[in-house]
Design a protein around this motif. Structure first.
Motif, PDB file in Angstrom:
ATOM      1  N   SER A  20      64.688  80.306 -20.778  1.00 27.24           N
ATOM      2  CA  SER A  20      65.282  78.971 -20.653  1.00 27.24           C
ATOM      3  C   SER A  20      66.280  78.903 -19.501  1.00 27.24           C
ATOM      4  N   ASN A  21      66.982  79.988 -19.211  1.00 24.83           N
ATOM      5  CA  ASN A  21      67.899  79.996 -18.062  1.00 24.83           C
ATOM      6  C   ASN A  21      67.135  79.857 -16.746  1.00 24.83           C
ATOM      7  N   ILE A  22      66.021  80.571 -16.614  1.00 22.83           N
ATOM      8  CA  ILE A  22      65.205  80.457 -15.397  1.00 22.83           C
ATOM      9  C   ILE A  22      64.684  79.031 -15.249  1.00 22.83           C
ATOM     10  N   LEU A  23      64.228  78.442 -16.345  1.00 22.22           N
ATOM     11  CA  LEU A  23      63.730  77.072 -16.295  1.00 22.22           C
ATOM     12  C   LEU A  23      64.841  76.105 -15.885  1.00 22.22           C
ATOM     13  N   ALA A  24      66.011  76.232 -16.481  1.00 17.44           N
ATOM     14  CA  ALA A  24      67.137  75.343 -16.159  1.00 17.44           C
ATOM     15  C   ALA A  24      67.556  75.494 -14.694  1.00 17.44           C
ATOM     16  N   GLU A  25      67.609  76.722 -14.206  1.00 17.61           N
ATOM     17  CA  GLU A  25      67.995  76.977 -12.810  1.00 17.61           C
ATOM     18  C   GLU A  25      67.021  76.332 -11.829  1.00 17.61           C
ATOM     19  N   ASN A  26      65.796  76.095 -12.263  1.00 16.65           N
ATOM     20  CA  ASN A  26      64.767  75.528 -11.395  1.00 16.65           C
ATOM     21  C   ASN A  26      64.421  74.086 -11.739  1.00 16.65           C
ATOM     22  N   ASN A  27      65.294  73.453 -12.523  1.00 20.08           N
ATOM     23  CA  ASN A  27      65.167  72.038 -12.881  1.00 20.08           C
ATOM     24  C   ASN A  27      63.851  71.728 -13.590  1.00 20.08           C
ATOM     25  N   ILE A  28      63.495  72.605 -14.533  1.00 21.14           N
ATOM     26  CA  ILE A  28      62.273  72.440 -15.323  1.00 21.14           C
ATOM     27  C   ILE A  28      62.671  72.091 -16.744  1.00 21.14           C
ATOM     28  N   ASN A  29      62.125  70.996 -17.262  1.00 24.99           N
ATOM     29  CA  ASN A  29      62.481  70.492 -18.577  1.00 24.99           C
ATOM     30  C   ASN A  29      61.561  71.063 -19.654  1.00 24.99           C
ATOM     31  N   ILE A  55      60.766  74.800  -7.767  1.00 25.89           N
ATOM     32  CA  ILE A  55      59.977  76.008  -7.556  1.00 25.89           C
ATOM     33  C   ILE A  55      58.509  75.670  -7.819  1.00 25.89           C
ATOM     34  N   SER A  56      57.611  76.318  -7.116  1.00 25.37           N
ATOM     35  CA  SER A  56      56.182  76.060  -7.328  1.00 25.37           C
ATOM     36  C   SER A  56      55.700  76.752  -8.606  1.00 25.37           C
ATOM     37  N   LEU A  57      54.561  76.307  -9.098  1.00 25.31           N
ATOM     38  CA  LEU A  57      53.954  76.911 -10.279  1.00 25.31           C
ATOM     39  C   LEU A  57      53.676  78.394 -10.028  1.00 25.31           C
ATOM     40  N   LYS A  58      53.144  78.711  -8.876  1.00 27.26           N
ATOM     41  CA  LYS A  58      52.838  80.097  -8.519  1.00 27.26           C
ATOM     42  C   LYS A  58      54.104  80.954  -8.497  1.00 27.26           C
ATOM     43  N   ASP A  59      55.164  80.449  -7.879  1.00 25.02           N
ATOM     44  CA  ASP A  59      56.411  81.210  -7.801  1.00 25.02           C
ATOM     45  C   ASP A  59      57.075  81.353  -9.169  1.00 25.02           C
ATOM     46  N   LEU A  60      56.969  80.312 -10.006  1.00 25.68           N
ATOM     47  CA  LEU A  60      57.511  80.405 -11.358  1.00 25.68           C
ATOM     48  C   LEU A  60      56.777  81.485 -12.139  1.00 25.68           C
ATOM     49  N   GLY A  61      55.453  81.514 -12.024  1.00 29.12           N
ATOM     50  CA  GLY A  61      54.667  82.536 -12.707  1.00 29.12           C
ATOM     51  C   GLY A  61      55.060  83.933 -12.264  1.00 29.12           C
ATOM     52  N   ARG A  62      55.250  84.108 -10.969  1.00 28.53           N
ATOM     53  CA  ARG A  62      55.644  85.414 -10.437  1.00 28.53           C
ATOM     54  C   ARG A  62      57.027  85.808 -10.941  1.00 28.53           C
TER      55      ARG A  62
END
Length: 89
Positions: A20-29, A55-62
């Motif tokens: 959840s921290n990674i998601l919040a840092e990247n403005n993902i709800n 962040i892109s989907l690919k970069d988020l996955g990585r």
């Protein structure tokens, strides 16, 4: 764009916080979370909205994959349409 994140591994403190921290840092709800723990085995599926993501989907996955490896977790990120197609009966 809606995205499905799946997380599997041994249960331990901090799994949900890390993701959840990674998601919040990247403005993902986060739209929905389904989590189960069975005999110490952790399984979670998240539905997230990446419409405003920085962040892109690919970069988020990585990124999540790398962080998951450190915690001995298998983390996968897929576009919702692909996830639905793969799990259609």
């Amino acid at each position: 764009m809606k995205t499905v994140i799946t997380i599997v591994g041994q249960d331990r403190v901090g799994i949900i916080a890390m993701v959840s921290n990674i998601l919040a840092e990247n403005n993902i709800n986060i739209l929905n979370i389904n989590q189960n723990i069975l005999n110490g085995f952790f399984n979670m599926v998240m539905l997230v909205d990446m419409e405003q993501s920085i962040i892109s989907l690919k970069d988020l996955g990585r990124l999540l994959g790398e962080k998951g490896e450190v915690m001995c977790l298998d983390i996968k990120v897929q576009h919702e349409d692909i996830f639905r197609s793969m799990h259609r009966i």
